[in-house]
Design an enzyme around this catalytic site. Structure first.
Site, PDB file in Angstrom:
ATOM      1  N   ALA A   1     -10.369   9.087   8.063  1.00 39.02           N
ATOM      2  CA  ALA A   1      -9.863  10.484   7.601  1.00 39.02           C
ATOM      3  C   ALA A   1      -8.719  10.319   6.728  1.00 39.02           C
ATOM      4  O   ALA A   1      -8.369  11.174   5.856  1.00 39.02           O
ATOM      5  CB  ALA A   1      -9.351  11.169   8.805  1.00 39.02           C
ATOM      6  N   ASN A   2      -8.005   9.216   6.725  1.00 35.01           N
ATOM      7  CA  ASN A   2      -6.533   8.663   5.638  1.00 35.01           C
ATOM      8  C   ASN A   2      -7.265   8.935   4.192  1.00 35.01           C
ATOM      9  O   ASN A   2      -6.503   8.538   3.353  1.00 35.01           O
ATOM     10  CB  ASN A   2      -6.130   7.799   6.122  1.00 35.01           C
ATOM     11  CG  ASN A   2      -6.346   6.673   6.107  1.00 35.01           C
ATOM     12  OD1 ASN A   2      -7.529   6.271   5.619  1.00 35.01           O
ATOM     13  ND2 ASN A   2      -6.069   5.473   7.012  1.00 35.01           N
TER      14      ASN A   2
ATOM     15  N   SER B   1       0.866  -1.265   0.117  1.00 38.90           N
ATOM     16  CA  SER B   1      -0.060  -0.064   0.169  1.00 38.90           C
ATOM     17  C   SER B   1       0.915   1.355  -0.001  1.00 38.90           C
ATOM     18  O   SER B   1       1.741   1.505  -0.938  1.00 38.90           O
ATOM     19  CB  SER B   1      -0.762  -0.167   1.164  1.00 38.90           C
ATOM     20  OG  SER B   1      -1.753   1.019   1.247  1.00 38.90           O
TER      21      SER B   1
ATOM     22  N   GLY C   1      -1.176  -0.742  14.328  1.00 36.30           N
ATOM     23  CA  GLY C   1      -1.372  -2.173  13.814  1.00 36.30           C
ATOM     24  C   GLY C   1      -0.354  -2.301  12.569  1.00 36.30           C
ATOM     25  O   GLY C   1      -0.308  -3.480  12.160  1.00 36.30           O
ATOM     26  N   THR C   2       0.149  -1.032  12.256  1.00 34.52           N
ATOM     27  CA  THR C   2       0.998  -1.400  10.996  1.00 34.52           C
ATOM     28  C   THR C   2       2.589  -1.139  11.489  1.00 34.52           C
ATOM     29  O   THR C   2       3.565  -1.521  10.578  1.00 34.52           O
ATOM     30  CB  THR C   2       0.791  -0.741   9.820  1.00 34.52           C
ATOM     31  OG1 THR C   2       0.825   0.777  10.202  1.00 34.52           O
ATOM     32  CG2 THR C   2      -0.746  -0.972   9.358  1.00 34.52           C
TER      33      THR C   2
ATOM     34  N   ARG D   1      -3.283   5.130  20.898  1.00 36.06           N
ATOM     35  CA  ARG D   1      -3.566   3.847  20.642  1.00 36.06           C
ATOM     36  C   ARG D   1      -2.346   3.163  20.062  1.00 36.06           C
ATOM     37  O   ARG D   1      -1.438   3.769  19.327  1.00 36.06           O
ATOM     38  CB  ARG D   1      -4.574   3.674  19.696  1.00 36.06           C
ATOM     39  CG  ARG D   1      -4.422   4.372  18.133  1.00 36.06           C
ATOM     40  CD  ARG D   1      -5.611   3.998  17.308  1.00 36.06           C
ATOM     41  NE  ARG D   1      -5.397   2.980  16.601  1.00 36.06           N
ATOM     42  CZ  ARG D   1      -4.526   2.680  15.325  1.00 36.06           C
ATOM     43  NH1 ARG D   1      -3.930   3.540  14.988  1.00 36.06           N
ATOM     44  NH2 ARG D   1      -4.408   1.474  14.855  1.00 36.06           N
ATOM     45  N   PRO D   2      -1.912   1.658  20.216  1.00 34.21           N
ATOM     46  CA  PRO D   2      -0.702   1.011  19.582  1.00 34.21           C
ATOM     47  C   PRO D   2      -1.167   0.799  18.285  1.00 34.21           C
ATOM     48  O   PRO D   2      -2.208   0.575  17.850  1.00 34.21           O
ATOM     49  CB  PRO D   2      -0.770  -0.112  20.305  1.00 34.21           C
ATOM     50  CG  PRO D   2      -2.035  -0.476  21.102  1.00 34.21           C
ATOM     51  CD  PRO D   2      -2.783   0.865  21.110  1.00 34.21           C
TER      52      PRO D   2
HETATM   53  C1  16G Z   1      -4.017   0.092   7.292  1.00 38.02           C
HETATM   54  C2  16G Z   1      -5.648  -0.149   7.085  1.00 38.02           C
HETATM   55  C3  16G Z   1      -6.150   1.478   7.374  1.00 38.02           C
HETATM   56  C4  16G Z   1      -5.979   1.835   8.688  1.00 38.02           C
HETATM   57  C5  16G Z   1      -4.241   1.923   9.118  1.00 38.02           C
HETATM   58  C6  16G Z   1      -3.946   2.129  10.424  1.00 38.02           C
HETATM   59  C7  16G Z   1      -6.825  -1.538   5.666  1.00 38.02           C
HETATM   60  C8  16G Z   1      -6.940  -1.876   4.280  1.00 38.02           C
HETATM   61  N1  16G Z   1      -5.820  -0.558   5.821  1.00 38.02           N
HETATM   62  O1  16G Z   1      -3.726   0.756   6.388  1.00 38.02           O
HETATM   63  O2  16G Z   1      -7.588   1.096   7.371  1.00 38.02           O
HETATM   64  O3  16G Z   1      -6.212   3.328   8.781  1.00 38.02           O
HETATM   65  O4  16G Z   1      -3.789   0.683   8.576  1.00 38.02           O
HETATM   66  O5  16G Z   1      -2.601   2.203  10.820  1.00 38.02           O
HETATM   67  O6  16G Z   1      -7.394  -2.009   6.597  1.00 38.02           O
HETATM   68  P1  16G Z   1      -2.209   2.046  11.942  1.00 38.02           P
HETATM   69  O7  16G Z   1      -2.702   1.116  12.727  1.00 38.02           O
HETATM   70  O8  16G Z   1      -0.542   1.734  11.909  1.00 38.02           O
HETATM   71  O9  16G Z   1      -2.265   3.531  12.734  1.00 38.02           O
HETATM   72 MG    MG Z   2      -3.764   1.374   0.457  1.00 38.66          MG
END
Ligand code: 16G
Ligand code: MG
Length: 617
Positions: free
Chosen positions: A428-429, A80, A570-571, A567-568
C-alpha cells in the site's frame, strides 16, 4: 546528464588481512549500541553509528560476490524515506533482488563481531565454506575468486563519506568496485541485474549503466504510448486528456528528482524525432536542497498522513497544477499518485490502486490474445496493509488471484515470483513492480509466431506489442518509482483516464495506522502473513472480540468487514497497528482499542495511548 561509473580495481596485496584488520580497528563499534540488527531492508541507523558496520559490509559484499563465483553484487547507501540524519545499506544479490535470507545471518554476525580478530576469523570461515578457492583460514596461500561490487548512494550529506568507506573495504578484500555515484536504489539493483547478463530474459536489452537504464525505459514507454495511435476508440489513447497533460513529480527533496529530470532530455530527443504520441510534460519539484529530505513531502509522508506534499521549490509556488501529481520517496523505490479535485479535496492513489490499475490492464491485454486466460497465470501479491476494498475489487471485478504475503519487499517479491507467471506486487505504501516469468516469455513467442503477418490494427496484435515492451519498461529487480510512473501514465493514456476516473474504481475503507512502544517488541509474533497475532495468545483473542464488536455495530452488507492487526515493526522500535472499518470513527476506535490491548498485555512503556480522532481535509 547520466554519468559513467568509476571503476576501482581491488588491492593486490598478497594477504589482505593486515589492511582489513586496520580498517576494522579504525572503525570500532559505537558504545551506545548493543547490537546491529538487519531490518526489513538492511542496516539502518543514525549515520554516526554506521562507519563500523559499513566497513564490514564492504568486506561482506566482496565475500558474497566470491561465494557466487564472481557474480556481481551491489550495495546501496540510503535510508530511503527516513529523515536526513539516518542512513543505511541495502544489499543486492546477483539477480538484482534483495540479499538471500541465509546470508542476512552472516551479515549480522560480521557486523557484530566483537573485534578485528573475530571478524577475520569469520571472513576466513565464510570463504572456506562458500568458495571453491576458499583459503581454509589463510588467505595468503590461495588465489581468491573474482569479486565485483557495485556501489550507489543517495543524496544524504553523509552518503559520500560512507560510500568511500565501503569502497575502501571492498577493495581491501581484492574486489573490483564499480562506483555509480548518486543513483536511485532501483537503478543500482538494475545495474547489478544487468551486469550478470546471463540471468536476463532475451527480450530485455542488456544495459548496465545509467544512460542505458534511461534509454531502455524511455524507449519502452514511448513504444507503449505509440500503441494508442492505432488502438483507441475516438480520442481514447490518441490524445492526452487536458487533466493529464502535465505530470507534477514531488521528488521528496531526494535523488528521484534529479534522475527523473534526466528523462526530459530523452523526451526532447523523441519529440525532435516526431515520436511524440502521448508524451506528457514533466514538471519536477522538491529537488535536493530545496527542503529537508522526506520532510512533509515524498511518498511516505503523503501516503501515511494522507495529505498533499509541501512544495519547496521556489518556482513551484502557485504555479503547479494539482490535477496530476506523483510523489517518490527518498531513494525513489516507492511511488504514490494524488490530485486535488475541483472542490479542493485531496485524493490519494496508493500502491493498492496501482496494483488494481496495472493488473487489470495486463489481464485485459492477455485476454485479447488468449480469451480463455489459461496460458499464463496472473495474480497480485498484497500485504495485510492492503485496503480491504482493493482486495475485494481484485477478486470480484478484476477476477484475479490474490495472495497476502508478509510485509517487506523480499517477501512480496518472492511470493510474486513463486505463485504467478505474471505477478503484480504492490505494498500500500507504493513499493511494487510486475514480475514476468518464463511462461510469459513463451506466451509472447507463441503469439509472435501466430500473429505474424496480421494487420497492425488487429486488436490481438496491438496487445502483443503492448505486452512485449513491459518487461523492459518495468524494473524486474525491485519496485522503481520512475519505471512505475511511466507504466501508470501509459496505462492511463491508453485507457483515456485521468486520476479522478482511476480513483473512482473503488472507494477505500476508512483506515487508521498507529504505533505503540513496548519494552520488548519481539514478544509479539504473528502468523505467516501477519494478519493475526500468535503470541501473546490473549492478544489475538481480545483483538478478535474488538473486531466482532465493531462488525456488529457497523452493518457492512457485502463489503469488506472491519478488521485490525498488529505486528512488530522491522524498521523502528515500535509495534504497529492497522485498523479499517466502514466509518473513520470505527477505524479510529478499533485502532485505539488495539493500542490499549498492546499497552496492557505486551508491556507498554510511557503514558497510555490516547483515543484517536482523524480529521481529514
Ligand atoms: C521497508 C521495506 C518496505 C516495508 C517497510 C515496513 C524494503 C525495500 N522496504 O521500508 O517494503 O513496507 O520496511 O516497515 O524492503 P515496518 O516493518 O517498519 O512496518
Ligand atoms: Mg525507499
Amino acid at each position: 546528464m547520466p554519468v559513467s561509473p568509476k571503476i576501482y580495481h581491488g588491492n593486490s596485496t598478497p594477504s589482505p588481512d593486515a589492511e582489513l584488520a586496520a580498517l576494522i580497528d579504525a572503525h570500532p563499534k559505537p558504545s551506545s549500541l548493543s547490537e546491529y540488527s538487519y531490518g526489513t531492508a538492511g542496516f539502518r541507523y543514525e549515520a554516526s553509528l554506521l562507519p563500523c558496520v559499513f566497513v564490514r559490509m564492504g568486506i561482506f559484499a566482496a565475500l558474497r560476490s566470491a561465494s557466487l563465483g564472481g557474480e556481481e553484487v551491489g550495495a546501496m547507501i540510503t535510508a530511503s524515506h527516513n529523515a536526513e540524519p539516518d542512513n543505511g545499506m541495502k544489499l543486492a544479490d546477483s539477480h538484482g533482488g534483495m540479499l538471500d535470507a541465509a546470508w542476512e545471518e552472516h551479515a549480522v554476525s560480521l557486523a557484530n563481531a566483537p573485534d578485528s580478530q573475530h571478524a577475520l576469523a569469520l571472513i576466513h570461515t565464510l570463504l572456506s565454506q562458500h568458495t571453491s578457492t576458499g583459503d581454509g583460514g589463510n588467505s595468503s596461500k590461495k588465489k581468491l575468486p573474482k569479486m565485483v561490487v557495485h556501489i550507489g548512494r543517495d543524496t544524504r550529506s553523509h552518503s559520500l563519506p560512507l560510500a568511500a568507506l565501503v569502497i575502501r573495504a571492498s577493495r581491501a578484500m581484492g574486489a573490483t568496485v564499480i562506483d555509480h555515484g548518486e543513483v536511485t536504489t532501483p537503478q543500482l539493483h538494475h545495474f547489478v541485474m544487468h551486469a550478470n547478463g546471463h540471468m536476463l530474459p532475451s527480450i530485455i536489452p542488456q544495459r548496465c549503466n545509467e544512460s542505458g537504464y534511461c534509454e531502455i525505459m524511455a524507449m519502452s514507454y514511448a513504444a507503449l504510448l505509440r500503441t494508442g495511435s492505432v488502438g483507441g476508440k475516438g480520442n481514447v489513447g490518441k490524445q492526452r486528456l487536458h487533466s493529464t497533460s502535465t505530470l507534477v513529480i514531488d521528488g521528496a527533496c531526494g535523488i528521484g528528482a534529479l534522475k527523473i529530470n534526466q528523462f526530459q532530455h530523452i523526451f526532447e530527443k523523441l519529440r525532435a524525432e516526431g515520436c511524440t504520441v502521448g508524451l506528457p510534460t514533466l514538471h519536477t519539484v522538491n529537488f535536493p536542497g530545496d527542503g529537508p529530505l522526506n520532510d512533509k513531502c515524498g511518498a511516505e509522508y503523503v501516503q501515511k498522513q494522507q495529505l498533499p506534499p509541501r512544495l519547496y521549490t521556489p518556482s513551484s509556488k502557485g504555479a503547479v497544477s494539482k490535477r496530476y501529481m506523483t510523489s517518490f520517496d527518498g531513494d525513489a523505490d516507492r511511488i504514490v499518485f494524488h490530485f486535488e479535485d475541483e472542490a479542493g479535496k485531496f485524493h490519494l492513489l496508493d500502491g493498492d490502486k496501482i496494483a488494481v490499475l496495472v493488473s487489470s490492464f495486463i489481464q485485459d491485454e492477455l485476454r485479447c490474445i488468449d480469451p480463455e486466460g489459461k496460458a499464463v497465470k496472473c495474480g497480485v501479491v498484497q500485504t495485510a496493509y492492503a485496503n480491504g476494498s482493493s482486495t475485494l475489487y481484485l477478486k470480484n471485478v478484476v477476477k484475479t488471484n490474490v495472495v497476502i504475503a508478509k510485509t517487506g519487499v523480499k517477501f512480496v517479491h518472492a511470493a510474486a515470483h513463486h505463485h504467478f507467471d505474471v505477478g503484480v506486487y504492490f505494498e500500500a505504501n507504493g513499493h511494487g513492480t510486475v514480475l514476468f516469468g518464463p511462461k510469459f516469455y513463451d506466451f509472447i513467442s507463441a503469439a509472435d509466431a501466430k500473429l505474424r503477418g496480421t494487420s497492425r490494427h488487429n486488436r490481438a496484435n496491438i496487445a502483443l506489442r503492448r505486452l512485449r515492451v513491459l518487461p523492459a519498461l518495468v524494473n524486474q529487480s525491485v519496485g522503481d518509482a520512475m519505471s512505475d510512473m511511466m507504466l501508470v501514465d501509459a496505462i492511463l493514456f491508453l485507457r483515456g483516464w485521468d486520476l479522478s476516473t482511476w480513483s473512482k474504481l473503488y472507494s477505500d475503507m476508512p483506515s487508521k495506522q498507529a504505533k505503540v512502544k513496548v519494552a520488548d517488541r519481539s514478544i509479539i509474533t504473528t502468523n505467516e502473513n501477519e494478519t493475526a497475532a500468535v503470541a501473546p495468545a490473549a492478544l489475538q483473542i481480545a483483538l478478535q472480540a474488538a473486531m466482532d464488536d465493531m462488525i456488529s455495530q457497523e452493518s457492512s452488507g457485502n463489503g469488506p468487514k472491519p478488521r485490525c492487526f498488529v505486528r512488530p515493526s522491522g524498521t523502528e522500535d515500535a509495534v504497529r497497528v492497522y485498523a479499517e472499518a466502514n466509518t473513520q470513527k470505527g477505524a479510529d476506535t478499533l485502532a485505539y482499542e488495539a493500542m490499549m490491548l498492546i499497552y496492557k498485555l505486551c508491556g507498554g512503556v510511557g503514558a497510555p495511548p490516547q483515543p484517536l480522532i482523524t480529521n481529514r481535509l
